[in-house]
Design an enzyme around this catalytic site. Structure first.
Site, mmCIF file in Angstrom:
data_model
loop_
_atom_site.group_PDB
_atom_site.id
_atom_site.type_symbol
_atom_site.label_atom_id
_atom_site.label_comp_id
_atom_site.label_asym_id
_atom_site.label_seq_id
_atom_site.Cartn_x
_atom_site.Cartn_y
_atom_site.Cartn_z
ATOM 1 N N ASN A 1 6.966 2.890 15.413
ATOM 2 C CA ASN A 1 5.568 2.874 14.909
ATOM 3 C C ASN A 1 4.855 1.958 14.882
ATOM 4 O OD1 ASN A 1 3.633 4.449 12.822
ATOM 5 N ND2 ASN A 1 4.063 2.329 12.179
ATOM 6 N N GLU A 2 3.776 1.906 15.805
ATOM 7 C CA GLU A 2 2.663 0.842 16.089
ATOM 8 C C GLU A 2 3.467 -0.295 16.745
ATOM 9 O OE1 GLU A 2 0.267 0.238 12.710
ATOM 10 O OE2 GLU A 2 -0.592 2.098 12.665
ATOM 11 N N TRP B 1 -1.936 10.134 5.818
ATOM 12 C CA TRP B 1 -1.312 8.821 5.258
ATOM 13 C C TRP B 1 -1.852 8.400 4.061
ATOM 14 C CZ3 TRP B 1 3.032 6.289 6.912
ATOM 15 C CH2 TRP B 1 3.103 4.963 6.566
ATOM 16 N N LYS C 1 -3.949 4.614 -0.199
ATOM 17 C CA LYS C 1 -4.249 5.862 0.615
ATOM 18 C C LYS C 1 -3.519 7.240 0.287
ATOM 19 C CE LYS C 1 -5.502 3.109 4.760
ATOM 20 N NZ LYS C 1 -5.011 2.233 4.757
ATOM 21 N N ASN D 1 -1.467 7.113 15.355
ATOM 22 C CA ASN D 1 -2.355 6.925 14.299
ATOM 23 C C ASN D 1 -3.933 6.355 14.325
ATOM 24 O OD1 ASN D 1 0.222 6.940 13.259
ATOM 25 N ND2 ASN D 1 0.759 4.883 13.179
ATOM 26 N N TYR E 1 -11.095 1.951 9.205
ATOM 27 C CA TYR E 1 -11.166 0.660 10.018
ATOM 28 C C TYR E 1 -12.008 0.435 11.018
ATOM 29 C CZ TYR E 1 -6.219 -0.002 7.390
ATOM 30 O OH TYR E 1 -5.296 0.087 6.459
#
Length: 454
Positions: A191-192, A329, A350, A245, A251
């Site tokens: 992930n990321e 999320w 969130k 994502n 953001y």
């Protein structure tokens, strides 16, 4: 040694017994059989599970193991999206951390059951278990409820050069321990994780090694990863399935930019299946004035802005059938040490449900109205109970064909459902000074709130 296979009604479907010899402690004994016209594990439509009973007899002693399993096929294409047992299925998903207020990750059986009951209640067809192996009970409940699971290991963010052996061990254990859970459709490898310079970086090499391990241990499932970068890159598209994502409007950019990004990506890369592995916004139920909004790092994350994010984002996702999965999320608020945002420290806000699981936020009911087959009727912005303007809009989430609004005991109007995302809006409703009882009805359902005009 003997095995028996039973269906969900405990009917014996197969049986075989044979003598075996154990040469050493690592001896593997295998049986094979065929089930004629098997009942498929078919998500929420029919989460059918078989049960295998395996026993070993020696010197009048018996050791026996029972293991449930399911049979299914999956596929993912760039145009049809996710396909379960040869039928397209929208993976309307939520991501979930195994984390409760006052308990952290050390949850009781009751807490696991409550979490999965909420995931089931909202109508989600899929669940992304972030970002580590969860309790076996969670997988069992997903099996029973027909919720498709993306399971993953904690290979997250930038690579330090020390993760390799641990990542391989965790992936091996994840697959071997959970292989028979029919709800699991993919093994998540990272992930990321970013490789900024080249495709020779250690993170790329490790991903390629993990991908090989996953396919060696399990030839029936696909691998997946979640990127916060572009459609293509050094880390992207190594795994069988790639998802992204995207936090447009939180953001960066505006909430509406998600649609533009998806369409441009689908046009430019028509052969790459697209999915959104994370999207969402913070929402503090104790903040109800949208004029005070300083996302993403400030002190004010009013709940109605989170709701707006999900209304816009879901409409975008819903109307693009080529998206093979999407994951909100997050299902629940969760701890994040060092954060000082949104008015509550050390917390990611969130979630669709609060950290202590006592409050379902407005966005929870929005998705429930869109995803669940159960009747839903809910007045939004309940917690915005003190009003300064006499004219207001009453927003309602409902999957009913028509909703009637009442104000202080008087019938105002009835609206038919015209929104494709299950929103009713009663505009220019005039409040009187003091208390105002807003009530809505639909068939046998009703919901009520008291708004005070100051």
């Amino acid at each position: 040694m003997e095995y028996k296979i039973f269906d969900a009604k405990n009917n014996l479907m197969a049986n075989e017994e044979k003598a075996v010899s154990f040469v050493n402690k690592d001896t593997t004994i295998s049986f094979s059989t065929k089930l004629k016209n098997p009942i498929l594990w078919n998500g929420k439509e029919n989460p059918h599970q078989y049960r295998a009973e395996v026993s070993i007899k020696s010197d009048n002693k018996v050791d026996k193991v029972n293991q449930k399993f399911g049979i299914k096929t999956i596929d993912v294409t760039a145009d049809k999206g996710f396909v379960l047992n040869n039928n397209p299925l929208r993976l309307n998903g939520v991501a979930m951390h195994q984390d409760w207020k006052q308990s952290g990750p050390a949850l009781s059986e009751e807490q696991h059951q409550k979490d999965m009951a909420l995931v089931d209640e909202i109508g989600a067809t899929s669940l992304r278990l972030s970002h580590y192996q969860h309790s076996d009970l969670t997988y069992q409940l997903a099996d029973e409820k027909g919720i498709l699971v993306w399971s993953e290991i904690p290979f997250v963010h930038d690579y330090s050069g020390r993760e390799g052996e641990n990542a391989k061990q965790q992936l091996t254990e994840l697959i071997l321990q959970n292989y028979n859970h029919p709800s699991i459709y993919t093994w998540g490898l990272w992930n990321e994780v970013r490789a900024y310079v080249s495709d020779n970086e250690p993170s790329v090499q490790l991903t390629e090694e993990l991908n090989i391990i996953a396919h060696q241990l399990d030839k029936t499932r696909k691998t997946a990863s979640a990127s916060d970068r572009g459609i293509t890159g050094n880390m992207e598209n190594i795994t069988d399935l790639q998802a992204w994502n995207k936090y447009f409007g939180w953001y960066y950019g505006q909430y509406e930019d998600l649609g533009k990004w998806l369409d441009e990506s689908h046009t430019k890369y028509p052969n790459i299946p697209l999915a959104i592995s994370e999207y969402g916004a913070g929402g503090n139920i104790f903040q109800q004035d949208i004029k005070f909004l300083d996302k993403p790092f400030g002190e004010h994350f009013p709940e109605m802005d989170q709701t707006l994010c999900h209304e816009i984002s879901w409409k975008i996702i819903k109307n693009r059938p080529y998206i093979w999965s999407s994951y909100v999320w997050n299902m629940f608020d969760f701890a994040l040490a060092g954060w000082n945002r949104g008015g509550i420290t050390n917390l990611n806000h969130k979630g669709l449900v609060t950290y202590d699981r006592t409050t379902k936020k407005d966005a929870f009911y929005f998705y429930k109205a869109n995803w669940s087959k159960e009747p839903v009727l809910y007045i939004a912005e309940k917690r915005n109970s003190e009003r300064n303007e006499s004219l207001t809009t009453v927003k309602v989430y409902s999957n009913q064909p028509a909703v009637t609004l009442w104000l202080n005991g008087e019938k105002i109007t009835t609206q038919k459902l015209v929104s494709d995302i299950k929103i009713f809006e009663f505009k220019n409703i005039k409040l009187k000074p003091g208390d105002n009882i807003i009530k809505i009805t639909a068939k046998k359902l009703s919901d009520e709130v008291n708004w005070k005009l100051l």
